[in-house]
Design a protein around this motif. Structure first.
Motif, mmCIF file in Angstrom:
data_model
loop_
_atom_site.group_PDB
_atom_site.id
_atom_site.type_symbol
_atom_site.label_atom_id
_atom_site.label_comp_id
_atom_site.label_asym_id
_atom_site.label_seq_id
_atom_site.Cartn_x
_atom_site.Cartn_y
_atom_site.Cartn_z
ATOM 1 N N LEU A 68 -12.550 6.435 -2.186
ATOM 2 C CA LEU A 68 -11.842 6.930 -1.004
ATOM 3 C C LEU A 68 -11.899 5.883 0.107
ATOM 4 N N PRO A 69 -10.845 5.770 0.916
ATOM 5 C CA PRO A 69 -10.918 4.860 2.063
ATOM 6 C C PRO A 69 -11.988 5.319 3.045
ATOM 7 N N SER A 70 -12.834 4.403 3.487
ATOM 8 C CA SER A 70 -13.968 4.789 4.333
ATOM 9 C C SER A 70 -13.826 4.315 5.769
ATOM 10 N N THR A 71 -12.668 3.776 6.121
ATOM 11 C CA THR A 71 -12.394 3.447 7.524
ATOM 12 C C THR A 71 -11.198 4.266 7.988
ATOM 13 N N PHE A 72 -11.223 4.671 9.240
ATOM 14 C CA PHE A 72 -10.159 5.527 9.753
ATOM 15 C C PHE A 72 -8.815 4.813 9.769
ATOM 16 N N LYS A 73 -8.842 3.502 10.022
ATOM 17 C CA LYS A 73 -7.605 2.730 10.035
ATOM 18 C C LYS A 73 -6.937 2.757 8.669
ATOM 19 N N ALA A 74 -7.720 2.519 7.613
ATOM 20 C CA ALA A 74 -7.172 2.544 6.257
ATOM 21 C C ALA A 74 -6.682 3.945 5.895
ATOM 22 N N ARG A 80 9.107 2.951 10.617
ATOM 23 C CA ARG A 80 8.179 2.603 9.540
ATOM 24 C C ARG A 80 8.418 3.406 8.262
ATOM 25 N N ALA A 81 9.639 3.834 8.026
ATOM 26 C CA ALA A 81 9.920 4.700 6.869
ATOM 27 C C ALA A 81 9.555 4.029 5.548
ATOM 28 N N ASN A 82 9.762 2.712 5.451
ATOM 29 C CA ASN A 82 9.486 2.007 4.202
ATOM 30 C C ASN A 82 8.292 1.069 4.323
ATOM 31 N N GLU A 83 7.424 1.349 5.286
ATOM 32 C CA GLU A 83 6.247 0.512 5.469
ATOM 33 C C GLU A 83 5.254 0.731 4.322
ATOM 34 N N TRP A 84 4.766 -0.377 3.765
ATOM 35 C CA TRP A 84 3.777 -0.290 2.686
ATOM 36 C C TRP A 84 2.585 -1.146 3.066
ATOM 37 N N VAL A 85 1.471 -0.494 3.356
ATOM 38 C CA VAL A 85 0.223 -1.190 3.649
ATOM 39 C C VAL A 85 -0.782 -0.777 2.585
ATOM 40 N N VAL A 86 -1.299 -1.742 1.858
ATOM 41 C CA VAL A 86 -2.268 -1.440 0.799
ATOM 42 C C VAL A 86 -3.516 -0.812 1.417
ATOM 43 N N THR A 87 -3.944 0.330 0.878
ATOM 44 C CA THR A 87 -5.122 1.025 1.401
ATOM 45 C C THR A 87 -6.379 0.241 1.066
ATOM 46 N N GLU A 88 -7.052 -0.249 2.088
ATOM 47 C CA GLU A 88 -8.250 -1.047 1.868
ATOM 48 C C GLU A 88 -9.452 -0.137 1.627
ATOM 49 N N LYS A 89 -10.197 -0.441 0.580
ATOM 50 C CA LYS A 89 -11.389 0.328 0.239
ATOM 51 C C LYS A 89 -12.632 -0.491 0.552
ATOM 52 N N LEU A 90 -13.786 0.158 0.616
ATOM 53 C CA LEU A 90 -15.026 -0.533 0.974
ATOM 54 C C LEU A 90 -15.370 -1.630 -0.018
ATOM 55 N N GLY A 91 -15.017 -1.418 -1.275
ATOM 56 C CA GLY A 91 -15.275 -2.451 -2.273
ATOM 57 C C GLY A 91 -14.572 -3.739 -1.916
ATOM 58 N N ASP A 92 -13.347 -3.645 -1.431
ATOM 59 C CA ASP A 92 -12.593 -4.819 -1.003
ATOM 60 C C ASP A 92 -13.250 -5.476 0.204
ATOM 61 N N VAL A 93 -13.720 -4.643 1.126
ATOM 62 C CA VAL A 93 -14.362 -5.152 2.333
ATOM 63 C C VAL A 93 -15.633 -5.907 1.980
ATOM 64 N N ALA A 94 -16.435 -5.344 1.088
ATOM 65 C CA ALA A 94 -17.691 -5.972 0.698
ATOM 66 C C ALA A 94 -17.444 -7.351 0.095
ATOM 67 N N LYS A 95 -16.376 -7.466 -0.701
ATOM 68 C CA LYS A 95 -16.056 -8.758 -1.295
ATOM 69 C C LYS A 95 -15.687 -9.775 -0.227
ATOM 70 N N ILE A 152 -3.304 2.835 -14.023
ATOM 71 C CA ILE A 152 -4.618 2.926 -13.389
ATOM 72 C C ILE A 152 -4.656 1.971 -12.204
ATOM 73 N N ASP A 153 -4.838 2.477 -11.004
ATOM 74 C CA ASP A 153 -4.959 1.625 -9.820
ATOM 75 C C ASP A 153 -6.218 0.764 -9.905
ATOM 76 N N ALA A 154 -6.241 -0.299 -9.114
ATOM 77 C CA ALA A 154 -7.317 -1.291 -9.199
ATOM 78 C C ALA A 154 -8.700 -0.713 -8.911
ATOM 79 N N ASP A 155 -8.779 0.299 -8.049
ATOM 80 C CA ASP A 155 -10.089 0.858 -7.688
ATOM 81 C C ASP A 155 -10.467 2.064 -8.547
ATOM 82 N N PHE A 156 -9.731 2.317 -9.628
ATOM 83 C CA PHE A 156 -10.031 3.428 -10.535
ATOM 84 C C PHE A 156 -10.727 2.898 -11.780
#
Length: 387
Positions: A165-171, A297-312, A44-48
């Motif tokens: 769901l990610p709510s910013t276009f960058k994420a 960037r074949a092995n690039e891993w950027v954690v998808t930021e969610k609004l919950g993270d932003v609010a914190k 279970i991912d952190a935002d689930f």
């Protein structure tokens, strides 16, 4: 601590490094001493947020069917109404779950693990060779290897887990890069292994290589991008080349309408969803080629930021006035939001539309100018407008 005080065997653990990212974390987790006493592992991912009866509804399918390796639950999006970007994502993902996963499970064909909201049989993970961090889609990697070992998967559409769901276009761009680049890179590394496998039937190999990987993970993005954003506009500049209306309008429209069956409440957003998916096909095509040729960037891993993270982050920053500059930096400058590739195609399509308006006969300029606007909006990073 609350559950442990009640006698429940529960432990919270983290690892000391991020080697291998998610695959590394999952591999490290299975090395714990208590795992040898367990048959299954729920991921279970952190935002689930699974419901309290999640295990009661899913474990029986594994317990009574020893040939099933995975039970996959459906994602339910708690912030789908947050903005236009999340509504469009909901349409795409609802189709994925309602059609692709449901059909794959119902026909006993192969379907990929979604990386979260699923339960694996530990014996199947070990039999498939365990978690590997050779690509950014460790979930799909394990699923393919387990399938080649003869294990079966089950999708439960009525078992839903709340997610965000990610709510910013960058994420969203970072997420889509990983979701498009990873499968292409995995295909590059596994195609030979699939061909030489002796445990599965020939037609299953054809299905996995051609349908699952080649068509859905590689060609689909490229066909959408090159046809609607390159070939069709260029035909306006070459009057001798004509694309029949059934090929440019009728068939694509029927396919798109069928793709929207999973989210009937958003049917009024269908046309803009088409335009937006055409824009994202550019980004996905680029990511697919990067993964296919394993460059940059074949092995690039950027954690998808969610609004919950932003609010914190914002809440923590507000508590400490010295962090006010950090908040301003997070909001970013206009130049940080600009996407030059999308802006370049916006200019290209606008010029093609002008040419068609003055000299064309098919009235493609109406589509081209609307597509221009969509490319421009994404180019300046303002997709996630609140609705």
């Amino acid at each position: 601590q609350r559950w442990a005080s009640k006698g429940i065997n529960i432990t919270y653990q983290i690892r000391e490094n991020r080697t291998g990212y998610k695959a590394g974390a999952l591999k490290e987790g299975l090395k714990r001493s208590y795992v040898k006493h367990c048959e299954y592992v729920a991921i279970i991912d952190a935002d689930f947020r699974p419901d309290p009866d999640f295990l009661r509804k899913s474990i029986p399918f594994l317990d009574h069917n020893p040939d099933i390796a995975l039970v996959q639950a459906r994602w339910r999006f708690v912030n789908a109404d947050e903005c236009l970007l999340t509504r469009l994502q909901e349409m795409s993902l609802d189709y994925h779950f309602t059609v692709e996963q449901e059909v794959g499970s119902a026909t006993h064909a192969f379907f990929g693990f979604n990386g979260t909201a699923g339960i694996w049989r530990i014996a199947a993970i070990n039999d498939a060779g365990g978690w590997k961090d050779r690509t950014t889609v460790e979930d799909m990697d394990l699923a393919v290897r387990a399938s080649l070992r003869g294990w079966k998967f089950l999708y439960l559409g009525d078992l839903q887990v709340k997610s965000e769901l990610p709510s910013t276009f960058k994420a969203f761009r970072f997420q889509q890069h990983r979701w498009s680049c990873g499968p292409a890179n995995l295909f590059r590394k596994m195609v030979g292994e699939i061909i030489t496998n002796k445990k599965v039937r020939f037609w299953k190999k054809v299905y996995v290589i051609y349908s699952f990987f080649f068509v859905r993970k590689i060609i689909a993005h490229m066909v959408t991008f090159f046809f609607y954003c390159v070939v069709l506009p260029l035909t306006i500049l070459v009057p001798e080349v004509k694309v029949p209306i059934w090929g440019s309008v009728y068939i694509p429209s029927i396919i798109t309408i069928l793709n929207s069956v999973g989210t009937p409440r958003s049917i009024h957003l269908l046309f803009y969803w088409i335009l937006f998916e055409n824009v994202m096909s550019l980004h996905r095509t680029k990511a697919t080629l990067i993964g296919l040729f394993e460059t940059g960037r074949a092995n690039e891993w950027v954690v998808t930021e969610k609004l919950g993270d932003v609010a914190k982050k914002v809440a923590e920053a507000n508590k400490n006035k010295t962090n006010s500059k950090a908040v301003k930096r997070y909001r970013s400058k206009v130049t940080d939001r600009l996407n030059t590739l999308e802006l370049g195609f916006s200019a290209f399509l606008f010029l093609c539309g002008c040419f068609d308006f003055m000299y064309g006969k098919n009235n493609y300029f109406m589509y081209l100018w609307l597509q221009t606007i969509t490319f421009f909006i994404t180019g300046i990073g303002y997709v996630g407008t609140i609705i």
